[in-house]
Design an enzyme around this catalytic site. Sequence first.
Site, short mmCIF file in Angstrom:
data_model
loop_
_atom_site.label_atom_id
_atom_site.label_comp_id
_atom_site.label_asym_id
_atom_site.label_seq_id
_atom_site.Cartn_x
_atom_site.Cartn_y
_atom_site.Cartn_z
N LYS A 109 0.86 -1.18 0.00
CA LYS A 109 0.00 0.00 0.00
C LYS A 109 0.89 1.23 0.00
O LYS A 109 1.76 1.39 0.88
CB LYS A 109 -0.84 -0.04 1.28
CG LYS A 109 -2.21 0.53 1.18
CD LYS A 109 -2.95 0.21 2.47
CE LYS A 109 -4.22 0.98 2.56
NZ LYS A 109 -4.82 0.83 3.90
C1 E4P Z 1 -8.17 1.78 3.84
O1 E4P Z 1 -7.47 0.89 3.43
C2 E4P Z 1 -7.97 2.45 5.13
O2 E4P Z 1 -7.36 1.56 6.03
C3 E4P Z 1 -9.22 2.92 5.80
O3 E4P Z 1 -10.38 2.67 5.07
C4 E4P Z 1 -9.08 4.25 6.44
O4 E4P Z 1 -10.29 4.72 6.89
P1 E4P Z 1 -10.46 5.83 8.02
O5 E4P Z 1 -10.80 7.10 7.33
O6 E4P Z 1 -11.60 5.31 8.83
O7 E4P Z 1 -9.17 5.91 8.80
#
Ligand code: E4P
Length: 233
Positions: A83
């Site tokens: 990622k």
């Molecule tokens: C995606 O891969 C992220 O881990 C996640 O959806 C982040 O979301 P948040 O805005 O709740 O931190």
Amino acid sequence: MIFFLDSVCLRDIKEACSTGLIDGITTNPSLIARSGVDMDSVVRDICCEVSGPVSVEVMSDGVDGMLSEADRFLEFGENVVVKIPASADGFVACKRLCDRGVKVNITLCFSVVQALLAAKAGAEYVSVFIGRVDDAGYDGLRELSDIREMYDNYGFRTKILAASVRSVYHIAEAAKIGADVVTIPMKVFRQLSSNLFTESGIRSFSKDWKEYMSSGTAKARDVRCVKEVCYME
Ligand code: E4P
């Protein structure tokens, strides 16, 4: 639509995966920091527990740092997806990794142009943070829909991943828009099947059935069925 669980909690991951409805996992540095676990060991454990893709995020700023973190992650399991944030260096690192056949999830995508760069760089997934766009007073689902339209214009194969999901409504709308993947927090995953009409329907069917079975009507009907079978023979 592909379902990922957005979690680093092994207990939740096991529970969600036991339903057979989860296709992979996404993690992020905040989830790991909040859980207080050692990153390398938890990611190794998740990769063993789950056969589908497991996204793990790099924290380095520069291209070289991202690439060496990615190489470390790739040792955790064959299902690791690297990622990488949608930054200038991130797109360069993404292109280099994709050219080597590594799967990349471009994360923290907030615009059509960033999604375009992710596709050009060969990303497997682009994570569009719809909840955070909503939090800032804009329309996250609109952003998702614009990215879907742009990808369809060119036939890009990068999968659109609806991330930062806050509600069941977000998932329903992302599915209508045509997001390929959604990553779901455990709290929202538990709410997915819940519907007041279904629950009250189950209760009233069950009440009627119990009354019917305990009354004489069911027994009388059984006798009639047996007689009908005898006549047919
Ligand atoms: C995606 O891969 C992220 O881990 C996640 O959806 C982040 O979301 P948040 O805005 O709740 O931190």
